[in-house]
Motif scaffolding. Structure first.
Motif, PDB file in Angstrom:
ATOM      1  N   LYS A 159       1.907   4.078  -3.867  1.00 27.56           N
ATOM      2  CA  LYS A 159       0.608   4.704  -4.178  1.00 27.56           C
ATOM      3  C   LYS A 159       0.409   4.861  -5.686  1.00 27.56           C
ATOM      4  CE  LYS A 159      -0.547   6.031   0.151  1.00 27.56           C
ATOM      5  NZ  LYS A 159      -1.235   4.925   0.840  1.00 27.56           N
ATOM      6  N   THR A 160      -0.728   4.392  -6.155  1.00 25.93           N
ATOM      7  CA  THR A 160      -1.124   4.610  -7.548  1.00 25.93           C
ATOM      8  C   THR A 160      -2.605   4.995  -7.557  1.00 25.93           C
ATOM      9  OG1 THR A 160      -1.591   2.247  -7.733  1.00 25.93           O
ATOM     10  CG2 THR A 160       0.540   2.991  -8.589  1.00 25.93           C
TER      11      THR A 160
ATOM     12  N   GLU B   2       0.810  -1.230   0.000  1.00 27.52           N
ATOM     13  CA  GLU B   2       0.000   0.000   0.000  1.00 27.52           C
ATOM     14  C   GLU B   2       0.834   1.265   0.000  1.00 27.52           C
ATOM     15  OE1 GLU B   2      -3.055  -0.300   2.931  1.00 27.52           O
ATOM     16  OE2 GLU B   2      -3.946  -2.054   1.948  1.00 27.52           O
ATOM     17  N   LYS B   3       2.067   1.169   0.500  1.00 30.52           N
ATOM     18  CA  LYS B   3       2.942   2.358   0.497  1.00 30.52           C
ATOM     19  C   LYS B   3       3.300   2.792  -0.922  1.00 30.52           C
ATOM     20  CE  LYS B   3       5.120   2.309   5.022  1.00 30.52           C
ATOM     21  NZ  LYS B   3       4.171   1.344   5.631  1.00 30.52           N
TER      22      LYS B   3
ATOM     23  N   PRO C 115      -6.093   1.258  -6.210  1.00 29.02           N
ATOM     24  CA  PRO C 115      -5.520   0.797  -4.942  1.00 29.02           C
ATOM     25  C   PRO C 115      -4.834  -0.569  -5.037  1.00 29.02           C
ATOM     26  CG  PRO C 115      -7.904   0.550  -4.937  1.00 29.02           C
ATOM     27  CD  PRO C 115      -7.557   1.252  -6.211  1.00 29.02           C
TER      28      PRO C 115
END
Ligand code: ZN
Length: 238
Positions: A134-135, A131-132, A138
């Motif tokens: 980021k796009t 999750e770190k 999700p």
């Protein structure tokens, strides 16, 4: 499953795994097709923007034949290089498709766009759930399985997996037939050479050859890329 096939140029996917994608679709899986570039040098006469638009529409129509969605990352044909933005674009694409399985070029192929597409895809599976990173789309909790299809002319390629496409070979040819601009381009450039500029001959010949290797009429051959990530061995190809 969600299946993503990504090639460098419009028509690569149809040549190398069109029959398998048609089979996935028939079995009820969700199929996405994508290209890294827009194929904007694929005409001797049309301006780059015009041929890019034509080729994206051809790829969209080919995908639509099997109910698949086509996405173009819009890099320039033959001028596609690796950088941070490209890695992010590929991660975002895979997340958009929530891909369980990704079919792409082999690491060794004749064309730099093919090899780079293969490399970036091969590099990112473990990043998909993080999750770190980021796009726009999700992260999702999966490391997709990567499957390599044939390099150009099947050179140096020994498949470890085969898919019987006897019942979808004509769909594969129909998908290829949507790439009218490239069928013409081949005729203009290769008339009188090894395949006489026949856009469809190689697709049929290699599918027949792989079929002979595995004992069916027509087949497509593949190699698994990231076996190490598969905790439980399972077959993801149809
Ligand atoms: Zn290509």
């Amino acid at each position: 499953m969600n299946i993503l096939a990504i090639g460098a140029h419009p028509d690569d996917i149809e040549h190398n795994c069109g029959g398998t994608l048609a089979k996935y679709a028939k079995l009820g899986h969700k199929v996405f097709t994508a290209t890294a570039t827009n194929g904007n040098i694929g005409s001797a006469t049309l301006p780059m923007e015009e041929i890019a638009a034509i080729r994206k529409e051809e790829a969209r129509r080919a995908a639509a034949l099997i109910g698949a969605e086509y996405i173009c990352l819009d890099y320039d044909d033959e001028m596609f290089f690796e950088d941070k933005a490209a890695r992010y674009a590929f991660i975002d694409l895979v997340r958009y498709c929530k891909a369980d399985v990704i079919l792409t070029h082999s690491p060794e192929d004749y064309n730099p766009d093919h090899e780079l597409t293969s490399k970036i895809i091969s590099d990112i599976p473990v990043m998909i759930p993080i999750e770190k990173i980021k796009t726009k789309n999700p992260a999702y909790d999966k490391i997709p399985v990567i499957v390599y299809f044939e390099p150009a002319h099947g050179l140096g390629f020994i498949p470890t997996e085969y898919v019987d496409i006897t019942d979808t070979i004509e769909t594969k040819i129909a998908m290829l037939s949507e790439h009218k601009s490239q069928a013409l381009w081949m005729q203009d450039n290769y008339k009188g050479t090894y395949d006489d500029g026949d856009f469809f001959e190689e697709a049929r010949a290699i599918s027949r050859y792989r079929g002979i290797q595995c004992g069916v009429k027509y087949a497509e051959g593949f190699r698994m890329a990231n076996d190490a990530f598969r905790v439980v061995p399972y077959r993801v190809l149809p």
